[in-house]
Design an enzyme around this catalytic site. Structure first.
Site, PDB file in Angstrom:
ATOM      1  N   CYS A  30      14.100  -9.014  80.402  1.00 38.53           N
ATOM      2  CA  CYS A  30      14.131  -9.823  81.623  1.00 38.53           C
ATOM      3  C   CYS A  30      14.283  -8.945  82.855  1.00 38.53           C
ATOM      4  O   CYS A  30      13.815  -9.289  83.935  1.00 38.53           O
ATOM      5  CB  CYS A  30      15.274 -10.833  81.554  1.00 38.53           C
ATOM      6  SG  CYS A  30      16.875 -10.083  81.262  1.00 38.53           S
TER       7      CYS A  30
ATOM      8  N   GLU B 187      20.289 -18.343  82.547  1.00 38.07           N
ATOM      9  CA  GLU B 187      19.859 -16.951  82.722  1.00 38.07           C
ATOM     10  C   GLU B 187      18.371 -16.934  82.385  1.00 38.07           C
ATOM     11  O   GLU B 187      18.001 -16.958  81.214  1.00 38.07           O
ATOM     12  CB  GLU B 187      20.637 -16.021  81.769  1.00 38.07           C
ATOM     13  CG  GLU B 187      22.148 -16.030  81.962  1.00 38.07           C
ATOM     14  CD  GLU B 187      22.582 -15.239  83.188  1.00 38.07           C
ATOM     15  OE1 GLU B 187      21.738 -14.556  83.810  1.00 38.07           O
ATOM     16  OE2 GLU B 187      23.774 -15.305  83.528  1.00 38.07           O
TER      17      GLU B 187
END
Ligand code: NAD
Length: 523
Positions: free
Chosen positions: A276, A242
């Site tokens: 993010c 990720e």
């Protein structure tokens, strides 16, 4: 041996980014310690798996109850170590973890149980098949500092409920929050060897990567993620990566400027832009460009920057000075290439060394670093586009593909456009909140990563899929076994025609030619 001694004495400091106060010094786990921790996790896994899903779900329910009881305490601990406002710690960390637990409590049994797999091929009709989901064994988790509670909690809960034991290597900047997670799980009934935290820096993470874990869930930067992928390939260790993002926000010509500008400001500055999924690039239709910029600047100037423990604070500090320097270099590069600074654009020294003013930039182009590299700071860079095609082309002109958003009063148009954007998630008329939807898969395409967290697909990452097949006629030799003889090929042609030829006549003729196959003598 000498290397191991060196690692054993390394320390990491937990620091309050708002004040610079050192909260605690912690020793990094050495390579030897990591190996011992993983060995303990492996030994404990058999019993944990044997407990069964229903009992493990009860543990998660207890974890959820205890987390809810300590919600404010945990939020304060997150703010102390990561800097974000307490309200954000409650919504983007504690709430997310509570809801992930809710999702797993409600769904894990159904999603993990054996699944019958009916066969379509006539030749294999006399068999029964199931999909069986087995835990990997020991799952390693390496996590970042920006969501120090919700990211490891989400991954650990899914791994645990699936019957894995877990070793977590948290970011060196947020070890104390990880230890809070550990003590909550412990209090909920997860024994010491089933969930363990190894505190440390990159070297401790590398030791975990090279230990005898069975799967690694890594969340962090693209650079570290790529190094991990290379090392994992050496021994075919399955990994979920990720990684970073450069999420675009597309404001179409029919968007509500007031709503979209509020979203842009929140999406770019939440957690001081260290998210993010944050709005890292904003593209606005030319007809709305100036009014949108004006609204963003007005709203940005109203934001209160300060210590996240102050309940009035909207934007807290950045995690450390190094991150701030990256932000400043992106802003300086953009300005040198012709971008306009409409708000902020500099540090906030009167508040402390880690504070940066929420910044709105206009007239950005893709030659500027700020439109290509992850900035990870409180900056909203805005550019204009002429039509929907150009907006999509700009959104896709990136090495990243984590998430994106489209803003329009016409939902159908937004959803159509969303399908052309290269990203793991596209939201129409919202930003960032997809992370709080426990059912939704979270993950990226392109350099933003491999694999998924959250929801059904996040749970699937925690299990090995086994296909279990059981024959219903164990006393019968299969028709495709040896003893072919002269007529078998012709019979098989007939069998193929019976199933796949066009037209009823051709199929019937095939069936007649195939009929003899059952009478065929087999070895
Ligand atoms: P980072 O890559 O510097 O560190 C992440 C973790 O990896 C830390 O625990 C670190 O100690 C460890 N690590 C460092 N070197 C290692 C090595 N060689 N081997 C094993 N482990 C190692 O990232 P960061 O600065 O902590 O986090 C910020 C980044 O994370 C940003 O790029 C952000 O976009 C990304 N992120 C992605 C998601 C997502 O879900 N896609 C979520 C949050 C953050």
């Amino acid at each position: 041996m000498a290397t191991d001694l060196q690692i054993a004495v390394r320390r990491v400091s937990s620091v309050n980014p708002a004040t610079g106060e050192v909260l605690r010094e912690l020793e990094c786990a050495s390579e030897k310690e990591v190996l011992a921790v993983v060995a303990r996790a492996r030994a404990a896994q058999v019993e944990w798996a044997a407990l069964g899903v229903r009992k493990r779900i009860e543990v998660l329910r207890e974890f959820q109850r205890r987390l809810h009881g300590k919600k404010s305490e945990i939020a304060e601990a997150i703010t102390r170590e990561a800097g974000k406002p307490v309200a954000e710690a409650l919504t983007t960390e504690v709430l997310v973890a509570l809801d992930v637990a809710r999702f797993l409590v409600e769904n894990a049994y159904r999603l993990l149980r054996d699944e019958p797999l009916p066969h379509g091929n006539l030749a294999t009709k006399l068999k029964r098949g199931w999909l069986v989901r087995e835990p990997y064994g020991v799952v390693g988790i390496i996590s970042p500092w920006n969501y120090p509670f919700s990211i490891p909690a989400t991954e650990a809960l899914a791994a645990l409920v699936a019957g894995n034991t877990v070793v977590l290597k948290p970011s060196e900047f947020t070890s104390l929050v990880a230890l809070e997670l550990e003590s909550l799980l412990r209090a909920a009934g997860v024994s010491k060897a089933v969930f363990q935290v190894v505190v440390g820096d990159g070297a401790t993470g590398a030791a975990l990567l090279h230990s005898r874990i069975d799967k690694l869930i890594f969340t962090g930067s693209v650079a570290t993620g790529k190094g991990i992928a290379v090392a994992a390939a050496e021994r075919l260790l399955p990994v979920v990566l990720e990684l970073g993002g450069k999420d675009p926000m597309l404001v179409l010509d029919d968007a509500d400027v007031d709503v979209a500008s509020s979203a842009a400001v929140w999406g770019a500055f939440v957690n001081a832009g260290q998210t993010c999924l944050s709005v890292e690039r904003c593209y606005v239709h030319r007809s709305l460009y100036e009014s949108f910029l004006k609204a963003c600047v007005e709203k940005t100037k109203k934001l209160r920057v300060g210590n996240g423990r102050d309940r009035e604070t909207d934007v807290g500090p950045m995690i450390h000075e190094r991150q701030l320097r990256i932000v400043q270099s992106h802003v300086d590069d953009a300005v040198a290439r012709g971008a306009r600074v409409l708000a902020g654009g500099s540090r906030f020294p009167e508040l402390g060394q880690n504070f940066y003013k929420p910044t709105v930039l206009a007239d950005l182009t893709h030659e500027m670093r700020i439109m290509r590299e992850e900035t990870f700071g409180p900056v909203l860079p805005v550019a204009a586009f002429e039509n929907d095609e150009e907006a999509v082309q700009l959104a896709n002109d990136s090495e990243f593909g984590l998430a994106a958003s489209v803003w329009t009063r016409d939902a159908a148009r937004g959803e159509r456009l969303a399908r052309s954007i290269q990203a793991g998630t596209v939201m129409v008329n919202d930003v960032v909140s997809c992370f709080g939807i426990s059912e939704a898969p979270h993950g990226g395409v392109k350099s933003s990563g491999v694999g998924r967290a959250h929801g059904r697909f996040g749970l699937e990452e925690m299990v090995r899929l086994k296909y279990l097949d059981s024959d219903l006629m164990p006393g019968m030799k299969k028709v495709w076994w040896y003893g072919y003889g002269a007529s078998f090929a012709r019979q098989m042609e007939g069998f193929l025609d019976m199933q796949f030829a066009r037209g009823l006549g051709n199929r019937l003729s095939g069936a007649m030619r195939a009929a003899g196959v059952l009478r065929r003598k087999r070895l």
